[in-house]
Design a protein around this motif. Structure first.
Motif, PDB file in Angstrom:
ATOM      1  N   ASN A  59      -1.361   5.023  -5.113  1.00  0.00           N
ATOM      2  CA  ASN A  59      -1.206   5.104  -3.663  1.00  0.00           C
ATOM      3  C   ASN A  59       0.235   4.745  -3.320  1.00  0.00           C
ATOM      4  O   ASN A  59       1.036   4.432  -4.205  1.00  0.00           O
ATOM      5  CB  ASN A  59      -2.197   4.176  -2.936  1.00  0.00           C
ATOM      6  N   ALA A  60       0.554   4.791  -2.046  1.00  0.00           N
ATOM      7  CA  ALA A  60       1.943   4.597  -1.626  1.00  0.00           C
ATOM      8  C   ALA A  60       2.471   3.207  -1.946  1.00  0.00           C
ATOM      9  O   ALA A  60       3.688   3.015  -2.077  1.00  0.00           O
ATOM     10  CB  ALA A  60       2.063   4.864  -0.121  1.00  0.00           C
ATOM     11  N   THR A  61       1.572   2.236  -2.084  1.00  0.00           N
ATOM     12  CA  THR A  61       2.002   0.875  -2.394  1.00  0.00           C
ATOM     13  C   THR A  61       2.194   0.668  -3.885  1.00  0.00           C
ATOM     14  O   THR A  61       3.181   0.080  -4.334  1.00  0.00           O
ATOM     15  CB  THR A  61       0.971  -0.145  -1.864  1.00  0.00           C
ATOM     16  N   ASN A  89      -7.529   7.185  -6.386  1.00  0.00           N
ATOM     17  CA  ASN A  89      -8.782   6.660  -6.897  1.00  0.00           C
ATOM     18  C   ASN A  89      -9.978   7.536  -6.550  1.00  0.00           C
ATOM     19  O   ASN A  89     -10.928   7.655  -7.339  1.00  0.00           O
ATOM     20  CB  ASN A  89      -9.000   5.235  -6.362  1.00  0.00           C
ATOM     21  N   SER A  90      -9.952   8.152  -5.382  1.00  0.00           N
ATOM     22  CA  SER A  90     -11.099   8.932  -4.930  1.00  0.00           C
ATOM     23  C   SER A  90     -11.376  10.154  -5.801  1.00  0.00           C
ATOM     24  O   SER A  90     -12.507  10.640  -5.859  1.00  0.00           O
ATOM     25  CB  SER A  90     -10.882   9.387  -3.480  1.00  0.00           C
ATOM     26  N   SER A  91     -10.360  10.669  -6.487  1.00  0.00           N
ATOM     27  CA  SER A  91     -10.547  11.872  -7.308  1.00  0.00           C
ATOM     28  C   SER A  91     -10.259  11.633  -8.778  1.00  0.00           C
ATOM     29  O   SER A  91     -10.377  12.561  -9.596  1.00  0.00           O
ATOM     30  CB  SER A  91      -9.629  12.991  -6.795  1.00  0.00           C
ATOM     31  N   ASN A 268     -15.882   6.272   6.263  1.00  0.00           N
ATOM     32  CA  ASN A 268     -14.719   5.451   5.903  1.00  0.00           C
ATOM     33  C   ASN A 268     -14.603   5.245   4.400  1.00  0.00           C
ATOM     34  O   ASN A 268     -15.553   4.842   3.734  1.00  0.00           O
ATOM     35  CB  ASN A 268     -14.816   4.071   6.562  1.00  0.00           C
ATOM     36  N   ASP A 269     -13.401   5.497   3.875  1.00  0.00           N
ATOM     37  CA  ASP A 269     -13.079   5.132   2.507  1.00  0.00           C
ATOM     38  C   ASP A 269     -12.072   3.986   2.547  1.00  0.00           C
ATOM     39  O   ASP A 269     -11.822   3.403   3.601  1.00  0.00           O
ATOM     40  CB  ASP A 269     -12.530   6.328   1.726  1.00  0.00           C
ATOM     41  N   TYR A 270     -11.492   3.675   1.397  1.00  0.00           N
ATOM     42  CA  TYR A 270     -10.549   2.554   1.326  1.00  0.00           C
ATOM     43  C   TYR A 270      -9.373   2.703   2.300  1.00  0.00           C
ATOM     44  O   TYR A 270      -9.088   1.773   3.072  1.00  0.00           O
ATOM     45  CB  TYR A 270     -10.072   2.387  -0.118  1.00  0.00           C
ATOM     46  N   PRO A 271      -8.653   3.847   2.314  1.00  0.00           N
ATOM     47  CA  PRO A 271      -7.513   3.929   3.242  1.00  0.00           C
ATOM     48  C   PRO A 271      -7.917   3.747   4.700  1.00  0.00           C
ATOM     49  O   PRO A 271      -7.158   3.177   5.485  1.00  0.00           O
ATOM     50  CB  PRO A 271      -6.952   5.337   2.980  1.00  0.00           C
TER      51      PRO A 271
END
Length: 449
Positions: A59-61, A89-91, A268-271
């Protein structure tokens, strides 16, 4: 709901703070399974060439963190180039499975709770011998290592621990101060605060609910945390998901959706939960330590608290065991020697920097002594919980090869059905109690019991 016998065996937390409550294998007789042969590093050749590394939580972080550490590693090992591939992570799970089917696998893989599925596919190298001979065994948290061995039917080590992360209840302390409310010390107070701080007309909700991808970890943590049921399986192999106390707790958990959360939280997912919490539209949410740095960056450390499950009236805290992220050496890698150099670097020299960046507990014993860990409120909370002799930990059965697919492809859509009223909570819990019992029976057969 079925009428299976239930148990509440209390698992005492480790006395040492930095063990963070990790228990050993709670799976069925892993040591009785036929042992696979550990890899002989003398056959790997020289540590040179190109190593392809797949980050399955990009992810961006986190991506810039990996890129910086890879640059540091390459500066110290000019004979090795590391190609970074970031997978959201989702894919990630699907892409890894596709790679295994096609044979186009990386050399090193960031592995989480899907380790049992990878072991079952013979995708990972058993690294016990090189782990010992390299000195990593003496430098790594032994409880994390033991926990990882518990995920394999032969008690082997297929993933080198990198960090561990606990599930955490996050809430805004600044909202409480503005409203003149005290911080919650029990689930009753927590649920009361979600009501008191819920203002949908102002787009401010009491809770950001994770109803989409990744919804099972918070469901397990909140359900068992409130119920006080201390084990996922009883000694006779019966799942406790539909224990009456869990049924009551699960109903209370899902009641948050739509009452103190937005209707859109269904997907809702993590982001999205992080965006809601960090963006000021939710007082509280539930996620693991992986989002800590996002909260600090957006809100400031002084305005957010991350706490472990609240104690019951007897002071007992019931938490799910922390998940471990680690690095797996792929069995089909043609650059094992160079790949191992990268794994060894990341779990020693680079471990503290990575763990601090992601806000997780490092596997390196040396890194666990770093001041930044003691200065982190959520990590202190985890440490204090682990030190409390009344704390009990529920070992989620990630050692089951079907665990990840059951959670993602089966349970997630059914949880949404519960949230929309299309499925009864009791039916959901009984269905998956039976489903996990089936998976356990298959695992026991696979493990040679």
């Amino acid at each position: 709901m079925t009428n299976r016998p239930r148990g509440r065996a209390v698992l005492a937390a480790p006395a040492t703070a930095l063990l963070i409550g990790l228990t050993g294998c709670m799976g069925p007789s892993a040591s009785q399974a036929p042992a696979a042969e550990a890899a002989d590093a003398s056959d790997w050749g020289e540590p040179t060439g190109t190593v392809e590394f797949w980050d399955t939580n990009a992810n961006a972080t986190l991506t810039p963190v990996w890129e910086g550490l890879i640059a540091d590693f390459e500066a110290e090992h000019p004979e090795i180039d590391v190609e970074y591939v970031g997978l959201p992570n989702s894919s990630a799970l699907q892409k890894v499975d596709n790679a295994l089917a096609s044979g186009a696998v990386p050399d090193v893989l960031l592995v989480g709770n899907d380790v049992a599925n990878l072991i079952a596919q013979n995708a990972l190298t058993r690294v016990d011998e090189v782990f010992e001979s390299s000195g990593l065994a003496d430098a790594s948290d032994p409880t994390m290592v033991d926990s990882e061995r518990g995920n394999a039917p032969d008690d082997g080590l297929y993933k080198v621990p990198l960090t561990s992360l606990s599930d955490v209840i996050w809430y805004r302390t600044d909202w409480l101060a503005q409203a003149g409310l005290s911080e919650p010390t029990s689930y009753d107070e927590f649920f009361e605060r979600t009501q008191q701080l819920n203002a949908p007309d102002e787009n401010r909700f009491g809770y950001a609910f994770r109803g989409g991808p990744g919804s099972m970890p918070p469901m397990f943590a909140m359900t068992y945390g409130m119920s006080g049921v201390g084990e996922f399986f009883t000694e006779d192999g019966q799942a406790t998901l539909d224990d009456p106390a869990n049924v009551e707790a699960f109903k209370r958990y899902v009641s948050l959706y739509g009452s103190v959360s937005a209707e859109a939280d269904l997907t809702n997912d993590y982001p999205k939960i992080v965006a809601a919490f960090d963006g000021g539209s939710a007082w509280a949410t539930h996620h693991n330590l992986g989002s800590y740095q996002d909260h600090v960056k957006a809100l400031g450390a002084q305005n957010v608290a991350g706490v472990q499950p609240f104690p019951d009236e007897d002071g007992v805290v019931t938490a799910t065991t922390p998940a471990i992220s680690g690095l797996g050496l792929m069995a089909e890698s043609d650059a094992k020697a160079a790949a191992w150099e990268f794994i060894e670097y990341m779990t020693t020299t680079g471990n503290s920097s990575y763990a601090e960046a992601v806000g997780q507990v490092p596997a390196s014993l040396e890194a666990q002594e770093a001041p930044w860990l003691q200065d982190s409120q959520p990590l202190r909370e985890i440490v204090e919980t682990a030190e409390d002799p009344k704390t009990q930990y529920v070992q989620l059965p990630i050692y089951l090869p079907d665990y990840a697919s059951i959670c993602k492809t089966e349970m997630e859509p059914d949880l949404q059905a519960v949230l929309t009223g299309a499925m009864a909570p009791e039916a959901f819990l009984t269905k998956y109690a039976e489903r996990f019992e089936q998976a356990l029976a298959e695992y026991e057969q696979y493990a040679g019991r």
